[in-house]
Design a protein around this motif. Structure first.
Motif, short mmCIF file in Angstrom:
data_model
loop_
_atom_site.label_atom_id
_atom_site.label_comp_id
_atom_site.label_asym_id
_atom_site.label_seq_id
_atom_site.Cartn_x
_atom_site.Cartn_y
_atom_site.Cartn_z
N UNK A 651 0.84 -1.20 0.00
CA UNK A 651 0.00 0.00 0.00
C UNK A 651 0.87 1.25 0.00
N UNK A 652 1.94 1.23 0.77
CA UNK A 652 2.84 2.38 0.84
C UNK A 652 3.49 2.66 -0.51
N UNK A 653 3.90 1.61 -1.19
CA UNK A 653 4.56 1.79 -2.48
C UNK A 653 3.58 2.29 -3.55
N UNK A 654 2.35 1.77 -3.54
CA UNK A 654 1.34 2.26 -4.48
C UNK A 654 1.05 3.73 -4.21
N UNK A 655 0.88 4.09 -2.96
CA UNK A 655 0.59 5.48 -2.61
C UNK A 655 1.72 6.40 -3.01
N UNK A 656 2.95 5.95 -2.85
CA UNK A 656 4.10 6.77 -3.23
C UNK A 656 4.16 6.96 -4.74
N UNK A 657 3.87 5.90 -5.48
CA UNK A 657 3.88 6.01 -6.94
C UNK A 657 2.80 6.98 -7.41
N UNK A 658 1.63 6.91 -6.82
CA UNK A 658 0.55 7.83 -7.18
C UNK A 658 0.92 9.27 -6.82
N UNK A 659 1.52 9.46 -5.67
CA UNK A 659 1.93 10.80 -5.25
C UNK A 659 2.97 11.39 -6.19
N UNK A 662 1.17 12.66 -9.14
CA UNK A 662 0.47 13.90 -8.81
C UNK A 662 1.44 15.08 -8.80
N UNK A 663 2.62 14.87 -8.27
CA UNK A 663 3.62 15.94 -8.25
C UNK A 663 4.01 16.34 -9.67
N UNK A 664 3.98 15.39 -10.59
CA UNK A 664 4.30 15.67 -11.99
C UNK A 664 3.09 16.20 -12.75
N UNK A 665 1.97 16.41 -12.06
CA UNK A 665 0.72 16.91 -12.64
C UNK A 665 0.13 15.93 -13.65
N UNK A 670 -7.95 13.30 -6.24
CA UNK A 670 -9.01 12.32 -6.03
C UNK A 670 -8.60 10.95 -6.56
N UNK A 671 -7.79 10.92 -7.62
CA UNK A 671 -7.34 9.64 -8.16
C UNK A 671 -6.16 9.08 -7.37
N UNK A 672 -5.37 9.94 -6.76
CA UNK A 672 -4.34 9.46 -5.83
C UNK A 672 -5.01 8.71 -4.69
N UNK A 673 -6.07 9.31 -4.15
CA UNK A 673 -6.78 8.67 -3.05
C UNK A 673 -7.44 7.37 -3.50
N UNK A 674 -7.94 7.36 -4.74
CA UNK A 674 -8.58 6.15 -5.26
C UNK A 674 -7.58 5.01 -5.40
N UNK A 675 -6.36 5.32 -5.85
CA UNK A 675 -5.34 4.28 -5.97
C UNK A 675 -4.98 3.73 -4.59
N UNK A 676 -4.86 4.61 -3.60
CA UNK A 676 -4.52 4.16 -2.25
C UNK A 676 -5.63 3.27 -1.68
N UNK A 677 -6.87 3.66 -1.92
CA UNK A 677 -8.01 2.88 -1.43
C UNK A 677 -8.06 1.51 -2.09
#
Length: 686
Positions: A651-659, A662-665, A670-677
């Motif tokens: 979960x931590x690695x997926x959340x980091x990849x999504x973040x 997001x930083x790269x725009x 909302x999709x970062x949160x969806x990936x974490x969920x």
């Protein structure tokens, strides 16, 4: 022989002149005409047949409020003598009204905030796919019945509505079948000057992937039922020598010559490609679809009312227009720009931003006599139709293979009407359509002169897909990939809006690169990188760089050599390189690919047809759960237990990849949160 599908002039200061369908004027004279504002192409009448409000069962979308639906039909006309319209094949042979104009009419479907002032004053103009609206479904992740968003569920996640977009659908595709709410257009049949039918060669390909197909429908009716004037052939793979089906083994199914079948009503053979070349009649003036996109967009953005005083339902409410599309209509937009249709009759720009998803590097088989907009080339299918034709690039450049200098943005550059453009593609466009020709020169070296108004993105390991991914094997050898591009495409719409309205530079292009070693030949397998997996066939099958001769009138949009004569394979054929897992290295790596539980590919192979390409499909090849399991199967890819020490680690690695995205725009919050969920709900590491 012609290098690009259609009839038109191109920019020439350093651009060589090309043929034009109905005129042979010099480029200089053409540009003077284009800048004169002399065109008379417009919507003359709009009929509103239905207004439904509120729609979506009354759902309100934040400060934007409720939406309404407006359904109707737009009636347009174009001046066939104006250079901006003369590029339409057979426009001179279309019937004219009393004013000498050529008429068409098209569906119009609008979703808008009831209070337009509360919207964002942006028109999100989906150029629909064969009359359907997959781009809307990708943005909202809503499965819509009959192309008619009505119920609350049809709003899906409400993304477009929450943003305040006004949403437009209109017909443009003469091949879009009627029914099921599809958006269609009516255009005239071209005739000879004496009123007699135009007759000429046409070609059909029947791709048979079942054991039950008994009819092959013809796009245009046969001009004669004399079977000596037609030929039916069959083969398994594109490069196989076609075998002629004897005339007594097939038949026309009706007196109008609208379809064929095999003798004794037998089914076509499963896994085969049947090609039918015949004399057709009554070609439609399909290029009017480009004019419809231009004219409807311009009317809704700029007009107060039609000629009879019927009000434009969006009058004064639209500041910016963005088009979005998926697959076939994105190739249409390539030709829309190339033909100069982003300039309306007043000289204004119609579309400010184009977001193309899976359009590859080619155009569309529309602006031809006996054109078939529904055709799409892939590694296996439709290879004898004129899609893989240059210019492959937005920028103007010399193609040393053909000696032509051209580019899609030549006309809009001359008229200062070029939009901002995102070209976003999956791995499948490289494998099935050889889209790398839009990124490299004819020697396979990276192009470095990308236009400032264009960004190119590659969604790694993605197939040619949309809102909902795929399930099961279908006609492929492996389970098809379930990945979706939705979240990335949503972020790019926000980036496009900021680029157009604020001048904020979008994310830099992300594509495979020959110089960086991430764009390579598919063979040998060791060089491409895909691992050797038990039970998985890898043969490097891809769309190669063919060149064809369709006859001396190809520049006029008329094909006389069918099937075309193959004159070589001069263009490079390159695909994305993979890592040791078989996932693509370059591009935008979604969290599914950056933190994988499987190998995802943009290619797949058919279960029949001799290990040929499985069209737009990709594969999902799961990792073993344990080290013992993978060793038992001689799987070189680390198992899930070797990759992730715990569920929390995954979960931590997926959340980091999504973040990171997001930083790269390239991903919204909302999709970062969806990936974490989604990761939290998964069984990985449990």
């Amino acid at each position: 022989m012609r290098h690009r599908t259609d009839t038109r002039t191109t920019l020439m200061a350093s651009i060589s002149s090309l043929g034009v369908a109905t005129a042979s004027a010099s480029l200089a004279l053409g540009l003077i005409a284009l800048s004169s504002g002399s065109a008379d192409a417009r919507i003359t009448r709009i009929e509103i047949t239905k207004v439904e409000k509120p729609v979506f069962d009354g759902t309100a979308f934040g400060a934007v409020g409720q939406y309404e639906k407006i359904v109707g039909r737009a009636y347009g006309e174009v001046d066939p003598k104006d250079p901006r319209n003369a590029v339409i094949v057979d426009i001179a042979n279309a019937p004219k009204n009393a004013r000498g104009m050529v008429e068409y009419d098209t569906d119009v479907f609008i979703l808008k905030p009831i209070d337009l002032a509360k919207g964002n004053h942006r028109l999100w103009f989906e150029v629909n796919n064969r009359g359907n609206m997959p781009a809307y479904e990708s943005m909202t992740e809503a499965a819509v019945d009959d192309n008619n968003p009505t119920k609350a569920a049809d709003a899906g996640n409400g993304f477009l509505m929450r943003q305040g977009f006004t949403i437009l659908e209109t017909g443009w595709d003469i091949s879009a079948p009627k029914g099921e709410g599809r958006f269609t257009i009516r255009v005239p049949v071209a005739k000879n000057p004496d009123g007699s039918p135009i007759v000429g060669p046409s070609m059909e390909e029947f791709v048979v992937d079942n054991a039950t197909t008994k009819r092959g429908r013809l796009t245009y009716p046969a001009a004669t039922l004399d079977k000596s004037k037609a030929t039916l052939t069959v083969r398994t793979r594109y490069e196989d020598a076609p075998v002629t089906v004897p005339a007594d083994k097939w038949q026309y199914t009706d007196e109008k010559g609208t379809s064929i079948s095999l003798a004794s009503d037998a089914a076509f053979e499963n896994g085969k490609l049947y090609t039918f070349v015949y004399q057709a009649k009554d070609p439609l003036v399909g290029g009017l679809g480009f004019a419809a996109l231009r004219d409807v967009g311009s009317f809704l953005r700029n007009a107060k009312a039609d000629d009879a005083g019927t009000a434009n339902p969006l009058a004064g409410g639209i500041q910016y227009v963005y088009t979005a599309c998926q697959s076939q209509p994105c190739r249409t937009l390539h030709d829309y720009l190339w033909l100069g249709f982003n300039q309306d009759e007043t000289g204004k720009k119609v579309v400010d931003g184009i977001s193309n998803w899976i359009g590859g590097s080619t155009g569309i088989f529309t602006n031809f006599r006996f054109g078939q907009a529904g055709r799409t080339q892939r590694q296996h299918i439709a290879r004898w139709f004129p899609e893989f034709q240059g210019p492959f690039t937005n920028q103007v450049m010399l193609d040393p293979i053909t000696g032509k200098t051209d580019g899609r943005l030549a006309r809009c550059t001359a008229s200062n009407t070029c939009p901002k453009i995102f070209e976003t593609n999956s791995a499948n466009e490289y494998w099935s359509k050889n889209m790398a020709v839009g990124l490299v020169d004819t020697k396979g070296k990276d192009l470095t002169n990308m236009p400032d108004n264009v960004r190119n993105y590659f969604i790694s390991s993605m197939f040619h897909g949309g809102a909902f991914g795929a399930k099961g094997k279908g006609i492929c050898q492996q389970v098809r990939s379930p990945l979706t591009p939705n979240a990335i495409l949503r972020a790019l719409i926000v980036d496009m809006d900021e680029w157009v309205t604020k001048g904020t530079e979008p994310p830099a292009s992300r594509v495979p690169s020959a110089s960086k070693g991430t764009l390579v030949s598919p063979l040998p397998q060791e060089k491409q990188g895909f691992p050797k997996l038990q039970g998985v066939t890898y043969n490097g099958r891809m769309h190669d760089g063919d060149l064809f001769d369709f006859g001396p009138d190809f520049d006029k949009g008329i094909m006389t050599i069918l099937p075309p004569k193959h004159v070589g394979t001069p263009y490079p054929a390159l695909v994305p390189k993979t890592d040791a897992d078989g996932n693509d290295i370059a591009g935008i790596r979604m969290p599914d690919v950056a933190v994988p539980v499987a190998t995802y590919t943009g290619w797949a192979l058919r279960a029949n047809s001799g290990d040929d390409g499985c069209d737009g499909a990709g594969q999902m090849i799961p990792f073993a759960k344990t080290k013992a399991e993978r060793m038992m199967n001689n799987d070189p890819r680390p198992s899930l237990e070797e990759r992730y020490t715990s569920h929390a680690d995954y979960v931590s690695k997926v959340s980091a990849a999504a973040a990171n995205l997001q930083q790269a725009r390239l991903l919204l919050d909302e999709d970062v949160q969806a990936y974490a969920k989604k990761a939290e709900a998964s069984p990985v590491g449990k």
